[in-house]
Design a protein around this motif. Structure first.
Motif, PDB file in Angstrom:
ATOM      1  N   ARG A 174       0.807  -1.221   0.000  1.00  0.00           N
ATOM      2  CA  ARG A 174       0.000   0.000   0.000  1.00  0.00           C
ATOM      3  C   ARG A 174       0.842   1.274   0.000  1.00  0.00           C
ATOM      4  NH1 ARG A 174      -5.410   0.113   0.934  1.00  0.00           N
ATOM      5  NH2 ARG A 174      -6.453  -1.852   1.337  1.00  0.00           N
ATOM      6  N   HIS A 175       2.155   1.136  -0.101  1.00  0.00           N
ATOM      7  CA  HIS A 175       3.032   2.305  -0.068  1.00  0.00           C
ATOM      8  C   HIS A 175       3.108   2.930  -1.460  1.00  0.00           C
ATOM      9  CE1 HIS A 175       6.477   4.871   0.529  1.00  0.00           C
ATOM     10  NE2 HIS A 175       6.421   4.607   1.826  1.00  0.00           N
ATOM     11  N   PRO A 176       2.559   4.132  -1.637  1.00  0.00           N
ATOM     12  CA  PRO A 176       2.485   4.743  -2.974  1.00  0.00           C
ATOM     13  C   PRO A 176       3.831   4.872  -3.680  1.00  0.00           C
ATOM     14  CG  PRO A 176       1.243   6.043  -1.384  1.00  0.00           C
ATOM     15  CD  PRO A 176       1.976   4.989  -0.611  1.00  0.00           C
ATOM     16  N   ASP A 177       4.875   5.203  -2.943  1.00  0.00           N
ATOM     17  CA  ASP A 177       6.182   5.352  -3.580  1.00  0.00           C
ATOM     18  C   ASP A 177       6.751   4.020  -4.042  1.00  0.00           C
ATOM     19  OD1 ASP A 177       6.107   8.096  -3.160  1.00  0.00           O
ATOM     20  OD2 ASP A 177       7.185   7.962  -1.255  1.00  0.00           O
ATOM     21  N   LEU A 178       6.557   2.986  -3.253  1.00  0.00           N
ATOM     22  CA  LEU A 178       7.107   1.680  -3.607  1.00  0.00           C
ATOM     23  C   LEU A 178       6.397   1.040  -4.794  1.00  0.00           C
ATOM     24  CD1 LEU A 178       7.706   0.147  -0.063  1.00  0.00           C
ATOM     25  CD2 LEU A 178       9.380   1.187  -1.604  1.00  0.00           C
ATOM     26  N   VAL A 179       5.078   1.188  -4.864  1.00  0.00           N
ATOM     27  CA  VAL A 179       4.343   0.547  -5.963  1.00  0.00           C
ATOM     28  C   VAL A 179       4.162   1.455  -7.176  1.00  0.00           C
ATOM     29  CG1 VAL A 179       3.133  -1.042  -4.415  1.00  0.00           C
ATOM     30  CG2 VAL A 179       2.042   1.090  -5.088  1.00  0.00           C
ATOM     31  N   SER A 180       4.656   2.682  -7.100  1.00  0.00           N
ATOM     32  CA  SER A 180       4.438   3.624  -8.209  1.00  0.00           C
ATOM     33  C   SER A 180       4.960   3.133  -9.563  1.00  0.00           C
ATOM     34  CB  SER A 180       4.992   5.009  -7.882  1.00  0.00           C
ATOM     35  OG  SER A 180       6.392   4.980  -7.786  1.00  0.00           O
TER      36      SER A 180
END
Length: 172
Positions: free
Chosen positions: A144-150
């Protein structure tokens, strides 16, 4: 939901939880998988909304995880699973990207689930996707981490927005 999409949903969920694993043991892994499966289910339905769409993707195949593996550095090398290549062929890149978008953007997830619910004859609950509690959030912190899954979410984000605005599900 078209049950014909179950291999695609299972493989794409497995890919997401392998690329962005839970931390904290067996319960955390189960909670992370539940959230991923809910997001993938909604994304798959949006991508393949009719029985004909589902039949075509199941006949032609969804494309596999090669590009996703390359982007995230998850290549399956060194895995103990002798069938790793087989399940990876059932991963759908667009569905994985859309699911990542839904997991990191609560408003977008709400819109997607509302569209899903409006056209589904069966009431379905997506609480873990829409209203995760603290245990859910901790379990799926990476997912759910936006930066990691971006890198994954960004692949097909525009197509998801088009789909939710009334565009074609197969425009991507």
């Amino acid at each position: 939901m078209h049950e014909d999409l179950s291999p695609l949903i299972a493989a794409t969920t497995h890919w997401l939880t392998s690329a962005y694993p839970a931390s904290g043991g067996t319960l955390a892994a189960a909670l992370c998988e539940a959230q991923a499966r809910q997001a993938v289910t909604v994304a798959a339905w949006l991508r393949y909304p009719t029985p004909m769409d589902a039949a075509l993707v199941m006949m032609a195949g969804p494309g596999g995880s090669a590009r996703l593996d390359w982007i995230t550095g998850v290549d399956g090398a060194g895995t103990d699973d002798p069938d790793a290549h087989a399940w990876r062929t059932w991963v759908d890149e667009v569905v994985a990207s859309w699911a990542a978008c839904l997991l990191t953007d609560p408003d977008l997830a709400g819109r997607a689930v509302d569209e899903f619910a409006a056209s589904s004859a069966v009431p379905v609950e997506f609480r873990r996707l829409l209203d995760p509690d603290d245990s859910d959030r901790r379990a799926a912190a990476l997912l759910r981490h936006p930066d990691l899954v971006s890198p994954v979410a960004g692949l097909h984000h525009a197509e998801l927005l088009t789909r939710l605005a009334g565009g074609s599900a197969l425009a991507a």
